[in-house]
Scaffold this active site. Sequence first.
Site, mmCIF file in Angstrom:
data_model
loop_
_atom_site.group_PDB
_atom_site.id
_atom_site.type_symbol
_atom_site.label_atom_id
_atom_site.label_comp_id
_atom_site.label_asym_id
_atom_site.label_seq_id
_atom_site.Cartn_x
_atom_site.Cartn_y
_atom_site.Cartn_z
ATOM 1 N N SER A 113 37.578 48.743 36.670
ATOM 2 C CA SER A 113 38.786 48.662 35.861
ATOM 3 C C SER A 113 39.059 50.002 35.184
ATOM 4 O O SER A 113 39.145 51.031 35.859
ATOM 5 C CB SER A 113 38.639 47.515 34.860
ATOM 6 N N HIS A 114 39.172 50.036 33.849
ATOM 7 C CA HIS A 114 39.401 51.313 33.161
ATOM 8 C C HIS A 114 38.205 52.242 33.322
ATOM 9 O O HIS A 114 38.304 53.448 33.071
ATOM 10 C CB HIS A 114 39.667 51.054 31.670
ATOM 11 N N ASP A 230 35.462 28.148 36.760
ATOM 12 C CA ASP A 230 35.409 29.409 36.013
ATOM 13 C C ASP A 230 36.511 29.402 34.959
ATOM 14 O O ASP A 230 37.698 29.418 35.294
ATOM 15 C CB ASP A 230 35.588 30.586 36.970
ATOM 16 N N ASP A 249 44.400 41.033 41.363
ATOM 17 C CA ASP A 249 43.183 40.312 40.968
ATOM 18 C C ASP A 249 43.321 39.679 39.585
ATOM 19 O O ASP A 249 42.338 39.257 38.985
ATOM 20 C CB ASP A 249 41.968 41.241 41.014
ATOM 21 N N HIS A 271 39.448 39.733 38.914
ATOM 22 C CA HIS A 271 38.984 40.894 38.154
ATOM 23 C C HIS A 271 37.589 40.703 37.570
ATOM 24 O O HIS A 271 36.841 41.678 37.417
ATOM 25 C CB HIS A 271 39.977 41.203 37.036
ATOM 26 N N ASP A 273 35.291 38.354 38.890
ATOM 27 C CA ASP A 273 34.372 38.175 40.019
ATOM 28 C C ASP A 273 33.810 39.524 40.456
ATOM 29 O O ASP A 273 32.671 39.614 40.929
ATOM 30 C CB ASP A 273 35.093 37.554 41.218
ATOM 31 N N GLN A 277 31.050 38.055 36.998
ATOM 32 C CA GLN A 277 31.262 37.243 35.804
ATOM 33 C C GLN A 277 32.238 36.119 36.154
ATOM 34 O O GLN A 277 32.915 36.187 37.166
ATOM 35 C CB GLN A 277 31.855 38.109 34.675
#
Length: 305
Positions: A113-114, A230, A249, A271, A273, A277
């Site tokens: 991600s970031h 989830d 995602d 995002h 997975d 997590q």
Amino acid sequence: MNALKIRHIAAAAVAAIAVAAAPAQAGTSAKTKYPVVLVHGFIGFDNILGVVNYFYQIPGALRDEGATVYIASVNPSQTTEFRGEELNKQLDAWKAASPWYAKITKFNLIGHSHGGPTVRYAAGTRSDIASVSTMSGTHYGSKVADEILAGTTPDGGFDKTATAGLQLIGWLTGNSTYKDADLKTALKALTHADAERFNTEFPAGRTAEYQNGQYFYSYAGNVVKTNGWDVSDALLAYTGKYYGTEANDGLVSPAEATWGKTIDLALPWNHLDEINQVLGTIGKGAPDPKAYYVSIVSRLKGKGL
């Protein structure tokens, strides 16, 4: 039964117990020349109170296959440059602490991600980065950040509450700059406009696998709902609607995650997975994230990195 036979049987039994008790021999498929550094994304952490890793069970899987792994702790909600400078300080500390007989000379960086632009900042500001691999990196920003930022009000209640939550995350993880966490600062850094500003300053690897002595690889998920059990799927389904019919995602689209050589931008993960997590709850039939990260690092090993 004579004494000799009894001794043979006893010896065989002892040997069998010893084999069963012996730890499994470590693999070598992820045994790279240079250490691997995992870098978290927005609202991320290295671990919460030393218990739950952001990259859930992934560091252990890599170490089991021979990798030396470091886990970065950068501000959960700040600019790419701010986070990148924090990462640089940790890389310097790890190098300085490495023993003379195993001195660290370079690193393989993996950002989610970031964490994607964050590791690119490190690659663009130092000469000891061997490779940059990103999983749904926000290289071209995130439409979700554009939309949320456009909908927030200056100094509004949502902004203040969210910022307080982000500072709490930083405090729980022991990040020294947790008081600097700020929702709007991070959202601005994740917009398309600010991402392009950053890319103009740090363009290495935009379309090349190898540039400036560094390798660049990108990966991404493109599914939002993956597992009904989830609890995070509902949130990602909500944010994913900002993309309309475009694959994503839940927070990033494959188009936004493209950088360097694209290996797979259609992984059947959302995002969370992508980092195994929430606590390893991924979709049925999807690849195991732990094994997949081993394959990412194995690719680097194959490059002699």
